[in-house]
Design a protein around this motif. Structure first.
Motif, PDB file in Angstrom:
ATOM      1  N   GLY A 235       0.713  -1.029  -0.036  1.00  0.00           N
ATOM      2  CA  GLY A 235       0.161   0.031  -0.270  1.00  0.00           C
ATOM      3  C   GLY A 235       0.832   1.417  -0.137  1.00  0.00           C
ATOM      4  N   GLY A 236       0.354   2.291  -0.255  1.00  0.00           N
ATOM      5  CA  GLY A 236       0.947   3.708   0.101  1.00  0.00           C
ATOM      6  C   GLY A 236       1.338   3.871   1.450  1.00  0.00           C
ATOM      7  N   ARG A 237       1.708   5.053   1.466  1.00  0.00           N
ATOM      8  CA  ARG A 237       2.259   5.489   2.932  1.00  0.00           C
ATOM      9  C   ARG A 237       1.631   6.606   3.597  1.00  0.00           C
ATOM     10  NH1 ARG A 237       8.856   4.048   3.481  1.00  0.00           N
ATOM     11  NH2 ARG A 237       8.747   1.893   2.869  1.00  0.00           N
ATOM     12  N   ALA A 238       0.544   7.311   3.009  1.00  0.00           N
ATOM     13  CA  ALA A 238      -0.170   8.335   3.359  1.00  0.00           C
ATOM     14  C   ALA A 238      -0.885   7.909   4.798  1.00  0.00           C
ATOM     15  CB  ALA A 238      -1.064   9.003   2.495  1.00  0.00           C
ATOM     16  N   GLU A 239      -1.700   7.050   4.495  1.00  0.00           N
ATOM     17  CA  GLU A 239      -2.413   6.186   5.661  1.00  0.00           C
ATOM     18  C   GLU A 239      -2.082   4.724   5.715  1.00  0.00           C
ATOM     19  OE1 GLU A 239      -6.589   7.015   5.190  1.00  0.00           O
ATOM     20  OE2 GLU A 239      -6.261   9.040   6.092  1.00  0.00           O
ATOM     21  N   VAL A 240      -1.598   4.203   6.680  1.00  0.00           N
ATOM     22  CA  VAL A 240      -1.180   2.743   6.740  1.00  0.00           C
ATOM     23  C   VAL A 240      -2.005   2.030   7.840  1.00  0.00           C
ATOM     24  CG1 VAL A 240       1.048   3.292   5.609  1.00  0.00           C
ATOM     25  CG2 VAL A 240       0.784   3.105   8.232  1.00  0.00           C
ATOM     26  N   VAL A 241      -2.086   0.675   7.921  1.00  0.00           N
ATOM     27  CA  VAL A 241      -2.175  -0.095   8.941  1.00  0.00           C
ATOM     28  C   VAL A 241      -1.121  -0.795   9.358  1.00  0.00           C
ATOM     29  CG1 VAL A 241      -3.817  -2.106   9.677  1.00  0.00           C
ATOM     30  CG2 VAL A 241      -4.771  -0.360   8.139  1.00  0.00           C
ATOM     31  N   GLY A 242      -0.873  -0.971  10.681  1.00  0.00           N
ATOM     32  CA  GLY A 242       0.217  -1.580  11.350  1.00  0.00           C
ATOM     33  C   GLY A 242      -0.013  -3.015  11.468  1.00  0.00           C
ATOM     34  N   TYR A 243       1.021  -4.048  11.242  1.00  0.00           N
ATOM     35  CA  TYR A 243       0.778  -5.340  11.481  1.00  0.00           C
ATOM     36  C   TYR A 243       2.154  -5.966  12.334  1.00  0.00           C
ATOM     37  CZ  TYR A 243      -1.736  -4.465   7.337  1.00  0.00           C
ATOM     38  OH  TYR A 243      -2.562  -4.176   6.377  1.00  0.00           O
ATOM     39  N   GLY A 244       2.139  -6.706  13.174  1.00  0.00           N
ATOM     40  CA  GLY A 244       2.975  -7.092  14.122  1.00  0.00           C
ATOM     41  C   GLY A 244       2.650  -8.714  14.468  1.00  0.00           C
ATOM     42  N   ALA A 245       3.547  -9.622  14.514  1.00  0.00           N
ATOM     43  CA  ALA A 245       3.578 -11.007  14.629  1.00  0.00           C
ATOM     44  C   ALA A 245       4.342 -11.508  16.081  1.00  0.00           C
ATOM     45  CB  ALA A 245       4.072 -11.919  13.584  1.00  0.00           C
ATOM     46  N   PHE A 246       3.960 -11.916  16.842  1.00  0.00           N
ATOM     47  CA  PHE A 246       4.610 -12.290  18.138  1.00  0.00           C
ATOM     48  C   PHE A 246       4.197 -13.630  18.671  1.00  0.00           C
ATOM     49  CE2 PHE A 246       3.399  -7.901  17.992  1.00  0.00           C
ATOM     50  CZ  PHE A 246       4.194  -7.153  18.244  1.00  0.00           C
ATOM     51  N   ALA A 247       5.380 -14.374  19.087  1.00  0.00           N
ATOM     52  CA  ALA A 247       5.284 -15.555  19.706  1.00  0.00           C
ATOM     53  C   ALA A 247       5.552 -15.670  21.112  1.00  0.00           C
ATOM     54  CB  ALA A 247       6.470 -16.550  19.057  1.00  0.00           C
ATOM     55  N   PHE A 248       4.910 -16.727  21.819  1.00  0.00           N
ATOM     56  CA  PHE A 248       5.004 -16.780  23.307  1.00  0.00           C
ATOM     57  C   PHE A 248       5.215 -18.007  23.731  1.00  0.00           C
ATOM     58  CE2 PHE A 248       2.359 -12.924  22.747  1.00  0.00           C
ATOM     59  CZ  PHE A 248       2.436 -12.135  23.675  1.00  0.00           C
ATOM     60  N   TYR A 249       6.454 -18.018  24.235  1.00  0.00           N
ATOM     61  CA  TYR A 249       6.909 -19.463  24.569  1.00  0.00           C
ATOM     62  C   TYR A 249       6.928 -19.687  26.162  1.00  0.00           C
ATOM     63  CZ  TYR A 249       9.073 -19.304  19.859  1.00  0.00           C
ATOM     64  OH  TYR A 249       9.368 -18.728  18.757  1.00  0.00           O
ATOM     65  N   ALA A 250       6.787 -21.044  26.545  1.00  0.00           N
ATOM     66  CA  ALA A 250       6.499 -21.276  27.856  1.00  0.00           C
ATOM     67  C   ALA A 250       7.645 -21.012  28.796  1.00  0.00           C
ATOM     68  CB  ALA A 250       6.121 -22.877  27.848  1.00  0.00           C
ATOM     69  N   ALA A 251       7.594 -20.755  29.817  1.00  0.00           N
ATOM     70  CA  ALA A 251       8.697 -20.610  30.800  1.00  0.00           C
ATOM     71  C   ALA A 251       9.742 -21.462  30.636  1.00  0.00           C
ATOM     72  CB  ALA A 251       8.162 -20.228  32.173  1.00  0.00           C
ATOM     73  N   GLY A 252      10.892 -20.842  30.528  1.00  0.00           N
ATOM     74  CA  GLY A 252      11.998 -22.071  30.573  1.00  0.00           C
ATOM     75  C   GLY A 252      12.268 -22.882  29.308  1.00  0.00           C
ATOM     76  N   SER A 253      11.607 -22.448  28.422  1.00  0.00           N
ATOM     77  CA  SER A 253      11.571 -23.332  26.907  1.00  0.00           C
ATOM     78  C   SER A 253      12.865 -23.143  26.376  1.00  0.00           C
ATOM     79  CB  SER A 253      10.347 -22.793  25.964  1.00  0.00           C
ATOM     80  OG  SER A 253      10.612 -21.531  25.665  1.00  0.00           O
ATOM     81  N   ARG A 254      13.467 -22.044  26.358  1.00  0.00           N
ATOM     82  CA  ARG A 254      14.736 -21.661  25.592  1.00  0.00           C
ATOM     83  C   ARG A 254      15.663 -22.548  26.483  1.00  0.00           C
ATOM     84  NH1 ARG A 254      16.436 -15.825  24.466  1.00  0.00           N
ATOM     85  NH2 ARG A 254      15.067 -16.047  22.920  1.00  0.00           N
ATOM     86  N   GLU A 255      15.636 -22.346  27.820  1.00  0.00           N
ATOM     87  CA  GLU A 255      16.615 -23.023  28.778  1.00  0.00           C
ATOM     88  C   GLU A 255      16.736 -24.449  28.458  1.00  0.00           C
ATOM     89  OE1 GLU A 255      14.626 -20.709  29.563  1.00  0.00           O
ATOM     90  OE2 GLU A 255      16.022 -18.916  30.172  1.00  0.00           O
ATOM     91  N   THR A 256      15.287 -25.080  28.260  1.00  0.00           N
ATOM     92  CA  THR A 256      15.282 -26.560  28.097  1.00  0.00           C
ATOM     93  C   THR A 256      15.938 -26.879  26.793  1.00  0.00           C
ATOM     94  OG1 THR A 256      13.219 -26.633  29.330  1.00  0.00           O
ATOM     95  CG2 THR A 256      13.736 -28.420  27.896  1.00  0.00           C
ATOM     96  N   GLN A 257      15.734 -26.023  25.769  1.00  0.00           N
ATOM     97  CA  GLN A 257      16.223 -26.478  24.473  1.00  0.00           C
ATOM     98  C   GLN A 257      17.834 -26.253  24.607  1.00  0.00           C
ATOM     99  OE1 GLN A 257      15.357 -23.438  21.515  1.00  0.00           O
ATOM    100  NE2 GLN A 257      16.617 -24.241  20.021  1.00  0.00           N
ATOM    101  N   ARG A 258      18.404 -25.232  25.155  1.00  0.00           N
ATOM    102  CA  ARG A 258      19.756 -25.209  25.341  1.00  0.00           C
ATOM    103  C   ARG A 258      20.486 -26.174  26.005  1.00  0.00           C
ATOM    104  NH1 ARG A 258      20.158 -20.174  27.516  1.00  0.00           N
ATOM    105  NH2 ARG A 258      19.848 -19.118  25.274  1.00  0.00           N
ATOM    106  N   GLY A 259      19.727 -26.525  27.218  1.00  0.00           N
ATOM    107  CA  GLY A 259      20.092 -27.869  27.999  1.00  0.00           C
ATOM    108  C   GLY A 259      20.370 -29.102  27.394  1.00  0.00           C
ATOM    109  N   GLY A 260      19.446 -29.156  26.267  1.00  0.00           N
ATOM    110  CA  GLY A 260      19.442 -30.550  25.466  1.00  0.00           C
ATOM    111  C   GLY A 260      20.631 -30.376  24.525  1.00  0.00           C
ATOM    112  N   GLU A 261      20.859 -28.883  23.823  1.00  0.00           N
ATOM    113  CA  GLU A 261      21.956 -28.999  22.974  1.00  0.00           C
ATOM    114  C   GLU A 261      23.287 -29.291  23.624  1.00  0.00           C
ATOM    115  OE1 GLU A 261      21.113 -25.262  21.653  1.00  0.00           O
ATOM    116  OE2 GLU A 261      19.767 -25.718  20.368  1.00  0.00           O
ATOM    117  N   GLU A 262      23.565 -28.806  24.716  1.00  0.00           N
ATOM    118  CA  GLU A 262      24.595 -28.864  25.661  1.00  0.00           C
ATOM    119  C   GLU A 262      24.986 -30.441  26.011  1.00  0.00           C
ATOM    120  OE1 GLU A 262      24.149 -26.392  28.872  1.00  0.00           O
ATOM    121  OE2 GLU A 262      24.742 -24.492  27.735  1.00  0.00           O
TER     122      GLU A 262
END
Length: 268
Positions: A235-262
């Motif tokens: 679209g043009g830039r005179a009037e726009v609509v904003g769009y965002g995408a977000f993910a929510f991960y369970a507490a400790g999910s990154r730590e769990t993944q990293r622990g498995g990799e280690e």
């Protein structure tokens, strides 16, 4: 109105959008997503960045709790459809009647769902990403964040359940103004702000606020996946609509993944 009406063309369109997304940094599947809901030429690339995180979830996620704002009909609280399934060009998506027993306070409204695009535009992406699944489709109207949070928590389930909140961001502002406002909104989301978002920031502020209540309570880890506007996509830039995408991960999910990799590295 929002995407191709034939199965072949729609599948090709969604697959192309998903295929254009690079492999997500996380190998962990998110528990919840915030995804925009405009026409695919406008918000499709941003939506695809969220659904690409589900690449390894087909067959495991069997239920989707989908919440979106009611645009056309006044709704008090949250409402379910009266139908047993929602029809798309890619096939019908069945409503999870068993899950509804967990939310007896939620009423039904055929009128609210009849022409509501915020839920419908998510279905082709979900079908192509997950295959077969059951749906709990909720139109959200005039409701407190705690009321939305109560419903989300009642349907939370385990790894078999995904929560998707459908929302665009700012509407019809000049490009630079929208970019600044959307950036502040994105920062509030990833910081799990306690101050409720306003509808000038996101048309789906009510369901987003409910998800943020749950995310704070459960110690979830949000990540912004993409942030653009119609001025960046189709679209043009005179009037726009904003769009965002977000993910929510369970507490400790990154730590769990990293622990498995280690552990794997130590074994080598």
């Amino acid at each position: 109105m929002f995407y191709p009406g034939t199965s072949a063309e729609l599948s090709q369109s969604v697959d192309a959008l998903l295929g254009a997304v690079s492999t997500p940094r996380e190998s962990v599947t998110p528990k919840a997503l915030i995804v925009p809901h405009a026409g695919y030429i406008y918000s499709g690339p941003v939506a695809a960045s969220a659904y690409a995180t589900l690449r390894n979830a087909a067959g495991r996620i069997r239920r989707v709790v989908l919440l979106g704002p009611a645009h056309r009909v006044y709704v008090q609280g949250l409402v379910l459809p009266e139908a047993d399934a929602l029809e798309t060009p890619l096939g019908n998506v069945r409503v999870d009647r068993e899950a509804l027993a967990a939310i007896p306070w939620v009423k039904r409204s055929a009128a609210a769902h009849l022409k509501e695009h915020s839920l419908e535009v998510q279905l082709p992406f979900l079908i192509r990403a997950l295959g077969d699944f059951a749906l709990v489709p909720l139109c959200v109207g005039d409701a407190a964040p705690e009321e939305v949070a109560r419903t989300i928590e009642a349907l939370w389930g385990g790894d078999e359940t995904l929560v998707v909140v459908s929302s665009d961001l700012s509407h019809y502002l000049p490009y630079a103004v929208a970019r600044a406002l959307d950036g502040a909104t994105a920062e509030a989301i990833v910081n799990l702000t306690e101050a409720p978002l306003q509808h000038e920031q996101a048309c789906g502020a009510t369901p987003v606020n409910g998800l943020l209540v749950v995310a704070r309570k459960k110690g979830m880890r949000p990540e912004m996946l993409d942030l653009r506007s119609s001025g960046d996509t189709a679209g043009g830039r005179a009037e726009v609509v904003g769009y965002g995408a977000f993910a929510f991960y369970a507490a400790g999910s990154r730590e769990t993944q990293r622990g498995g990799e280690e552990a794997h590295a130590d074994a080598e």
